[in-house]
Scaffold this active site. Structure first.
Site, PDB file in Angstrom:
ATOM      1  N   PHE A 161       5.799  -7.927 -14.508  1.00 19.51           N
ATOM      2  CA  PHE A 161       4.296  -7.061 -14.390  1.00 19.51           C
ATOM      3  C   PHE A 161       4.776  -6.224 -15.042  1.00 19.51           C
ATOM      4  CE2 PHE A 161       3.952  -4.195 -10.753  1.00 19.51           C
ATOM      5  CZ  PHE A 161       4.915  -4.737 -10.014  1.00 19.51           C
ATOM      6  N   ARG A 181      19.385 -16.070   1.591  1.00 18.68           N
ATOM      7  CA  ARG A 181      18.337 -14.420   1.179  1.00 18.68           C
ATOM      8  C   ARG A 181      19.750 -13.427   1.802  1.00 18.68           C
ATOM      9  NH1 ARG A 181      12.477 -13.489   0.594  1.00 18.68           N
ATOM     10  NH2 ARG A 181      12.714 -14.770  -1.095  1.00 18.68           N
ATOM     11  N   GLU A 239       3.568   1.174   3.228  1.00 21.50           N
ATOM     12  CA  GLU A 239       4.545   1.200   2.380  1.00 21.50           C
ATOM     13  C   GLU A 239       4.074   1.708   1.274  1.00 21.50           C
ATOM     14  OE1 GLU A 239       7.654   1.747   2.913  1.00 21.50           O
ATOM     15  OE2 GLU A 239       7.304   2.499   0.782  1.00 21.50           O
ATOM     16  N   PHE A 240       4.102   2.776   0.440  1.00 22.47           N
ATOM     17  CA  PHE A 240       3.773   3.180  -0.225  1.00 22.47           C
ATOM     18  C   PHE A 240       4.262   3.072  -1.620  1.00 22.47           C
ATOM     19  CE2 PHE A 240       0.961   5.692   2.420  1.00 22.47           C
ATOM     20  CZ  PHE A 240      -0.153   5.277   2.177  1.00 22.47           C
ATOM     21  N   CYS A 253       0.269  -6.336  -5.075  1.00 24.19           N
ATOM     22  CA  CYS A 253      -0.345  -5.845  -4.152  1.00 24.19           C
ATOM     23  C   CYS A 253      -1.986  -5.388  -4.974  1.00 24.19           C
ATOM     24  CB  CYS A 253       0.714  -4.482  -3.531  1.00 24.19           C
ATOM     25  SG  CYS A 253       1.929  -3.881  -3.054  1.00 24.19           S
ATOM     26  N   THR A 258       1.123  -4.781   4.461  1.00 25.88           N
ATOM     27  CA  THR A 258      -0.523  -4.507   4.211  1.00 25.88           C
ATOM     28  C   THR A 258      -1.056  -5.429   4.904  1.00 25.88           C
ATOM     29  OG1 THR A 258       0.409  -3.494   1.697  1.00 25.88           O
ATOM     30  CG2 THR A 258      -1.699  -4.061   2.130  1.00 25.88           C
TER      31      THR A 258
HETATM   32  C1  UDX Z   1       1.962  -0.552  -6.697  1.00 25.21           C
HETATM   33  C2  UDX Z   1       1.416   0.534  -5.720  1.00 25.21           C
HETATM   34  O1  UDX Z   1       1.634   1.897  -6.351  1.00 25.21           O
HETATM   35  C3  UDX Z   1       2.288   1.134  -4.343  1.00 25.21           C
HETATM   36  O2  UDX Z   1       1.758   2.174  -4.331  1.00 25.21           O
HETATM   37  C4  UDX Z   1       2.016   0.182  -3.517  1.00 25.21           C
HETATM   38  O3  UDX Z   1       2.816   0.399  -2.716  1.00 25.21           O
HETATM   39  C5  UDX Z   1       2.172  -1.161  -4.182  1.00 25.21           C
HETATM   40  O4  UDX Z   1       1.667  -2.006  -5.337  1.00 25.21           O
HETATM   41  P1  UDX Z   1       3.702  -1.804  -7.938  1.00 25.21           P
HETATM   42  O5  UDX Z   1       2.933  -3.449  -7.954  1.00 25.21           O
HETATM   43  O6  UDX Z   1       5.515  -1.805  -7.340  1.00 25.21           O
HETATM   44  O7  UDX Z   1       3.272  -1.301  -7.215  1.00 25.21           O
HETATM   45  O8  UDX Z   1       3.425  -1.295  -9.469  1.00 25.21           O
HETATM   46  P2  UDX Z   1       2.657  -0.220  -9.558  1.00 25.21           P
HETATM   47  O9  UDX Z   1       3.351   0.490 -10.881  1.00 25.21           O
HETATM   48  O10 UDX Z   1       1.073   0.055  -9.257  1.00 25.21           O
HETATM   49  O11 UDX Z   1       1.941  -1.107 -10.703  1.00 25.21           O
HETATM   50  C6  UDX Z   1       0.849  -1.563 -10.716  1.00 25.21           C
HETATM   51  C7  UDX Z   1       0.616  -2.967 -12.193  1.00 25.21           C
HETATM   52  O12 UDX Z   1      -0.712  -1.862 -12.843  1.00 25.21           O
HETATM   53  C8  UDX Z   1       1.318  -3.012 -13.057  1.00 25.21           C
HETATM   54  O13 UDX Z   1       0.927  -4.357 -13.682  1.00 25.21           O
HETATM   55  C9  UDX Z   1       1.456  -1.935 -14.158  1.00 25.21           C
HETATM   56  O14 UDX Z   1       1.451  -2.333 -15.597  1.00 25.21           O
HETATM   57  C10 UDX Z   1      -0.033  -1.341 -14.215  1.00 25.21           C
HETATM   58  N1  UDX Z   1      -0.584  -0.227 -14.428  1.00 25.21           N
HETATM   59  C11 UDX Z   1       0.182   0.561 -13.443  1.00 25.21           C
HETATM   60  C12 UDX Z   1      -1.487  -0.277 -15.583  1.00 25.21           C
HETATM   61  O15 UDX Z   1      -1.826  -1.413 -16.419  1.00 25.21           O
HETATM   62  N2  UDX Z   1      -1.979   1.488 -15.645  1.00 25.21           N
HETATM   63  C13 UDX Z   1      -1.663   2.552 -15.087  1.00 25.21           C
HETATM   64  O16 UDX Z   1      -1.367   3.562 -15.397  1.00 25.21           O
HETATM   65  C14 UDX Z   1      -0.189   2.120 -14.495  1.00 25.21           C
END
Ligand code: UDX
Length: 438
Positions: free
Chosen positions: A309, A10, A131-132, A247, A100
């Site tokens: 995803f 990695r 981390e957000f 997450c 987390t």
């Molecule tokens: C998430 C959090 O947003 C972030 O703050 C945290 O640090 C990590 O987890 P991430 O997993 O990268 O981030 O993706 P995110 O954009 O939140 O989407 C998560 C899932 O929800 C995806 O599968 C996305 O397609 C879905 N989603 C999102 C929906 O189905 N509808 C929506 O309106 C928004």
């Protein structure tokens, strides 16, 4: 900044032209800084000795076995990182929890650090800095975050000083008013709560999408209308085939488990139901596919567009596509998969050898769509919107179905071409109604 990992492969990738993860804008950042103020190494000991501040960003997956299996966070990697830090530290360090973690992890980690450090007088200050950032927008989230949260023992001087040191780091590019400080437990709990609340919004709108389909309402119009209420706001209200990612599910299960451990069963059940609704949405989607296609998809070629995803990432962790593909395979479908970023090897790891007998991965959408009976949209990749759907219609079996699990296509246009369209939470096509006997 030195990034260390035990995995040589990695680190080699981080030092090469092919970074081990796909993230828009990341290549540019790494190329601009690597070798100047950003280094990648497997020499953990040297990096730990030299550091004043250590960000611990190891995996904290859901436990697969033992007490709390399937719910609690597995802190094995965290503890082993802490033991290494303790063993190799000869000077004071600020230890920053980036992973987390369950509430009050800092307390446990502090004990491991203090009792395992052989060097006399070394002091560790533990901070929580959740981390957000979200995948696909990670670089923007980093450069212009809504907020940065730093938790520490602000009740004493050492803790306050450690917090201030980390605040100063972020203040190089983040306005001070966006850098929040809190006590340790509040910071840890804020991360789990933020993810649980975001996921809950998606499950809520997905629940409404099912009702829309029964009543003739349109979930996009409902989302738009409620999003105009400034108390609700417009974001995270897109109905989908389900949320995925590394997450949301993990953090909700972890949060619910912590509630259970504190005897708060009703609170735990409330959060479990968010995951339950997500599972329901995936099952419901598969049921629609099967029932629309005359209750049988056995040996039918079904093109699956998208496996990640969400768009702009090659990440497939907890992607709803896994469950949907598994569900369709159970009903005998032959899946023709195309995703612009996910390699076949990854699909194989996610689905397993048995399922791969029913999945063919294609490097281009044209081959995946040729002679397909149906198309299922699993990820909202922009390129899917740009395809020539008229041409696609020509090469598919009739009736040709589109099942849009992300509501990204122009459904009226598709219907005009001749497709039978199912879109989540939208009024049901009369053809589908009669096929389902509804
Ligand atoms: C998430 C959090 O947003 C972030 O703050 C945290 O640090 C990590 O987890 P991430 O997993 O990268 O981030 O993706 P995110 O954009 O939140 O989407 C998560 C899932 O929800 C995806 O599968 C996305 O397609 C879905 N989603 C999102 C929906 O189905 N509808 C929506 O309106 C928004």
């Amino acid at each position: 900044m030195t990034v260390v990992d035990l995995n040589q492969q990695r680190i080699d990738a981080w030092n090469s032209d092919n970074l081990p993860i796909y993230e828009p804008g990341l290549d540019e950042v790494v190329k601009a800084c690597r070798g100047k103020n950003l280094f990648f190494s497997t020499d953990c000991e040297a990096a730990i000795r030299a550091a004043q501040c250590i960000f611990v960003s190891v995996n904290t997956p859901t436990k697969k076995t033992g007490l709390g299996k399937g719910k609690a966070a597995d802190l094995t990697y965290w503890e082993s990182a802490a033991r290494n830090i303790a063993a190799w530290s000869t000077s004071d360090k600020i230890i920053v929890e980036k992973s987390t973690v369950p509430v009050r992890t800092a307390e446990a980690i502090e004990k491991v650090l203090l009792r395992n450090c052989p060097a006399p007088g070394v002091h560790f200050d533990i901070l929580s800095n959740p981390e957000f950032l979200a995948e696909g927008t990670a670089i923007d989230d980093l450069t212009t975050p809504d907020r940065v949260l730093i938790g520490g023992k602000i009740e004493n001087d050492r803790g306050t000083a450690a917090c201030a040191a980390l605040v100063d780091v972020y203040a190089n590019w983040v306005p001070r008013e966006r850098i929040l400080t809190a006590n340790l437990w509040s910071a840890e709990l804020s991360k789990l709560t933020a993810n649980a609340m975001l996921a809950q919004r998606i499950s809520s709108i997905n629940a409404i999408s099912a009702l829309c389909e029964c009543t003739g309402a349109d979930v996009s119009q409902v989302s738009f209308a409620i999003g105009k209420d400034s108390r609700i706001g417009p974001k995270f209200l897109n109905a989908s085939v389900g949320f995925g990612g590394s997450c949301f599910q993990k953090d909700i299960l972890n949060l619910a488990y912590i509630c259970e451990c504190h005897g708060l069963q009703e609170v735990a059940d409330y959060w479990y139901s968010v995951v339950g609704m997500n599972d329901y949405q995936k099952t419901r989607f598969v049921r629609r596919v099967v029932s629309a296609m005359f209750n049988t998809i056995r040996n039918k070629k079904i093109a699956m567009l998208g496996f990640a995803f969400k768009k702009d990432t090659g990440d497939t962790r907890e992607t709803p596509a896994i469950d949907v593909a598994a569900g369709m395979i159970e009903d005998g479908a032959k899946i023709a998969l195309y995703d612009p970023q996910v390699p076949e090897e990854q699909v194989r790891m996610d689905m397993g050898e048995e399922a791969m007998k029913s999945i063919t991965c294609y490097k281009n959408p044209t081959d995946a769509l040729q002679d397909a009976h149906a198309v299922t949209i699993m990820t909202e990749w922009d390129e899917f919107k740009t395809y020539d759907w008229k041409e696609i219609y020509q090469v598919m079996h009739k009736p040709a179905f589109v099942f849009d699990g992300r509501n990204i296509l122009d459904h009226a246009h598709l219907s005009e071409i001749g497709f039978i369209v199912y879109a989540l939470g939208k009024p049901i096509d009369p053809f589908l109604k009669s096929a389902e006997g509804a």
